[in-house]
Design a protein around this motif. Sequence first.
Motif, PDB file in Angstrom:
ATOM      1  N   ASP A  62       0.827  -1.209   0.000  1.00 31.73           N
ATOM      2  CA  ASP A  62       0.000   0.000   0.000  1.00 31.73           C
ATOM      3  C   ASP A  62       0.862   1.260   0.000  1.00 31.73           C
ATOM      4  N   ARG A  63       1.896   1.266   0.860  1.00 29.32           N
ATOM      5  CA  ARG A  63       2.786   2.430   0.908  1.00 29.32           C
ATOM      6  C   ARG A  63       3.481   2.645  -0.427  1.00 29.32           C
ATOM      7  N   LEU A  64       3.891   1.552  -1.046  1.00 27.11           N
ATOM      8  CA  LEU A  64       4.559   1.633  -2.336  1.00 27.11           C
ATOM      9  C   LEU A  64       3.636   2.217  -3.404  1.00 27.11           C
ATOM     10  N   LEU A  65       2.408   1.714  -3.474  1.00 32.42           N
ATOM     11  CA  LEU A  65       1.475   2.182  -4.498  1.00 32.42           C
ATOM     12  C   LEU A  65       1.095   3.645  -4.277  1.00 32.42           C
ATOM     13  N   ILE A  66       0.938   4.045  -3.025  1.00 34.58           N
ATOM     14  CA  ILE A  66       0.638   5.456  -2.754  1.00 34.58           C
ATOM     15  C   ILE A  66       1.803   6.333  -3.185  1.00 34.58           C
ATOM     16  N   SER A  67       3.025   5.864  -2.931  1.00 34.92           N
ATOM     17  CA  SER A  67       4.207   6.616  -3.347  1.00 34.92           C
ATOM     18  C   SER A  67       4.270   6.760  -4.865  1.00 34.92           C
ATOM     19  N   VAL A  68       4.017   5.671  -5.577  1.00 36.73           N
ATOM     20  CA  VAL A  68       4.055   5.702  -7.044  1.00 36.73           C
ATOM     21  C   VAL A  68       2.952   6.611  -7.589  1.00 36.73           C
ATOM     22  N   HIS A  69       1.765   6.515  -7.026  1.00 39.55           N
ATOM     23  CA  HIS A  69       0.657   7.347  -7.504  1.00 39.55           C
ATOM     24  C   HIS A  69       0.862   8.823  -7.161  1.00 39.55           C
ATOM     25  N   THR A  70       1.604   9.093  -6.094  1.00 40.96           N
ATOM     26  CA  THR A  70       1.939  10.482  -5.783  1.00 40.96           C
ATOM     27  C   THR A  70       2.837  11.061  -6.866  1.00 40.96           C
ATOM     28  N   GLU A  71       3.785  10.251  -7.352  1.00 36.87           N
ATOM     29  CA  GLU A  71       4.625  10.694  -8.457  1.00 36.87           C
ATOM     30  C   GLU A  71       3.798  10.849  -9.733  1.00 36.87           C
ATOM     31  N   LEU A  72       2.854   9.947  -9.953  1.00 34.41           N
ATOM     32  CA  LEU A  72       1.984  10.060 -11.128  1.00 34.41           C
ATOM     33  C   LEU A  72       1.140  11.336 -11.066  1.00 34.41           C
ATOM     34  N   GLN A  73       0.733  11.716  -9.852  1.00 34.21           N
ATOM     35  CA  GLN A  73      -0.034  12.952  -9.710  1.00 34.21           C
ATOM     36  C   GLN A  73       0.800  14.146 -10.153  1.00 34.21           C
ATOM     37  N   ARG A  74       2.078  14.132  -9.787  1.00 32.03           N
ATOM     38  CA  ARG A  74       2.947  15.234 -10.210  1.00 32.03           C
ATOM     39  C   ARG A  74       3.054  15.289 -11.730  1.00 32.03           C
ATOM     40  N   LEU A  75       3.144  14.126 -12.369  1.00 30.85           N
ATOM     41  CA  LEU A  75       3.194  14.094 -13.829  1.00 30.85           C
ATOM     42  C   LEU A  75       1.898  14.624 -14.430  1.00 30.85           C
ATOM     43  N   SER A  76       0.771  14.287 -13.818  1.00 28.94           N
ATOM     44  CA  SER A  76      -0.520  14.773 -14.308  1.00 28.94           C
ATOM     45  C   SER A  76      -0.592  16.293 -14.240  1.00 28.94           C
ATOM     46  N   GLU A  77      -0.017  16.844 -13.179  1.00 37.95           N
ATOM     47  CA  GLU A  77       0.009  18.302 -13.055  1.00 37.95           C
ATOM     48  C   GLU A  77       0.870  18.917 -14.150  1.00 37.95           C
ATOM     49  N   GLU A  78       2.051  18.313 -14.400  1.00 41.21           N
ATOM     50  CA  GLU A  78       2.954  18.854 -15.410  1.00 41.21           C
ATOM     51  C   GLU A  78       2.377  18.733 -16.813  1.00 41.21           C
ATOM     52  N   LEU A  79       1.635  17.662 -17.073  1.00 50.20           N
ATOM     53  CA  LEU A  79       1.031  17.452 -18.390  1.00 50.20           C
ATOM     54  C   LEU A  79      -0.320  18.166 -18.533  1.00 50.20           C
ATOM     55  N   ARG A  80      -0.759  18.849 -17.470  1.00 48.45           N
ATOM     56  CA  ARG A  80      -1.995  19.636 -17.475  1.00 48.45           C
ATOM     57  C   ARG A  80      -3.199  18.763 -17.878  1.00 48.45           C
ATOM     58  N   ILE A  81      -3.266  17.590 -17.245  1.00 48.65           N
ATOM     59  CA  ILE A  81      -4.328  16.634 -17.572  1.00 48.65           C
ATOM     60  C   ILE A  81      -5.706  17.217 -17.251  1.00 48.65           C
ATOM     61  N   GLY A  82      -5.826  17.936 -16.139  1.00 52.53           N
ATOM     62  CA  GLY A  82      -7.116  18.516 -15.798  1.00 52.53           C
ATOM     63  C   GLY A  82      -7.633  19.439 -16.881  1.00 52.53           C
ATOM     64  N   GLU A  83      -6.774  20.351 -17.348  1.00 52.06           N
ATOM     65  CA  GLU A  83      -7.185  21.284 -18.396  1.00 52.06           C
ATOM     66  C   GLU A  83      -7.575  20.562 -19.676  1.00 52.06           C
ATOM     67  N   ARG A  84      -6.820  19.514 -20.020  1.00 53.14           N
ATOM     68  CA  ARG A  84      -7.103  18.782 -21.257  1.00 53.14           C
ATOM     69  C   ARG A  84      -8.463  18.079 -21.184  1.00 53.14           C
ATOM     70  N   LEU A  85      -8.792  17.531 -20.024  1.00 57.52           N
ATOM     71  CA  LEU A  85     -10.099  16.892 -19.894  1.00 57.52           C
ATOM     72  C   LEU A  85     -11.223  17.903 -19.944  1.00 57.52           C
ATOM     73  N   VAL A  86     -11.043  19.045 -19.270  1.00 59.27           N
ATOM     74  CA  VAL A  86     -12.099  20.053 -19.256  1.00 59.27           C
ATOM     75  C   VAL A  86     -12.346  20.610 -20.655  1.00 59.27           C
ATOM     76  N   HIS A  87     -11.302  20.635 -21.481  1.00 60.22           N
ATOM     77  CA  HIS A  87     -11.466  21.086 -22.863  1.00 60.22           C
ATOM     78  C   HIS A  87     -12.555  20.283 -23.575  1.00 60.22           C
ATOM     79  N   LEU A  88     -12.697  19.006 -23.210  1.00 64.61           N
ATOM     80  CA  LEU A  88     -13.748  18.163 -23.795  1.00 64.61           C
ATOM     81  C   LEU A  88     -14.963  18.033 -22.884  1.00 64.61           C
TER      82      LEU A  88
END
Length: 312
Positions: A62-88
Amino acid sequence: MHQLVEISDLITAVDPHSGHRLPVRRAEVIQQLRESGDERAARIVAGLPTDRDGVLDPHAVDRLLISVHTELQRLSEELRIGERLVHLLGPLFTAIRETTGQPGPYRLVDVGCGLGYLVRWLATTNALGADVELVGVDLDAALVGEADRLAEAEGLNCRFVRGNAFGLREAATVYVSTGVLHHFRGPALAEFFQAQAASPAHAFCHFDIAATRLAPIGAWVFHRARMRNPLGRHDGVVSARRAHSDETLLRAAAVPGIRALLYEPRGAVNPFCTTLRPVIGVRPQLEAPLRRALGRDARRMVGPEHLAEATR
């Protein structure tokens, strides 16, 4: 030919009926990875702690997966995933409001939400409006629990549920996901879309890795540079190699009662800049109002017939 496997898919298991967590034996995971030809992944798993019976320590996992997903969240922020989804999603909810003539509330359900980055970002920005309820769903209890904790700490109006996104008591208006589709292989991909068509939902919008020739190389460079955890680096590259083609996605999404559409198909964009690509499904009566709401960007959305013409 060896089947590509992501470590994160193997180190947790849940009973599909009860939802209870099942024990996972480290030796069995290592054997499966070696049989797939992935010795590097086997070495990563060999370093994970177990109990005396060789079962992976669920708390460590569980700790490992939370750590990995925390890094994925940072990537989502850098790739502006929220803005891209809202565009559609913005035009999509505009089309739904126009077509139904109802004041809401509407419900957006994020399938495989992980730490709930998308749902929390939408709640923070209120980008879809106050009439859209935001719900994240995941089978992993640890990720859902952490998403709940983060949302509470941030004072956000959204909620998270552990379970099957298509078995919720309250039906979704729109299903979304990011980075989930490549986990469904063979008939399971079509079944994923069929479950949504069989629901009362008006539409879906799923973003996943674009299957370009450069995607695995780009994923390797990007994950080596931006992710510290070996499991995250490994699974990020494998995800790109498992990405479905445009044709596969449209064929699977073209289920009865749904008009399947692809936004920015292969060949229409710069492959160096394309990371995620959405496949959209709408009830047939929604296509025309969605195109109106998109305006000029509607040209970037094509159906199976146009994709077939482009590949002849």
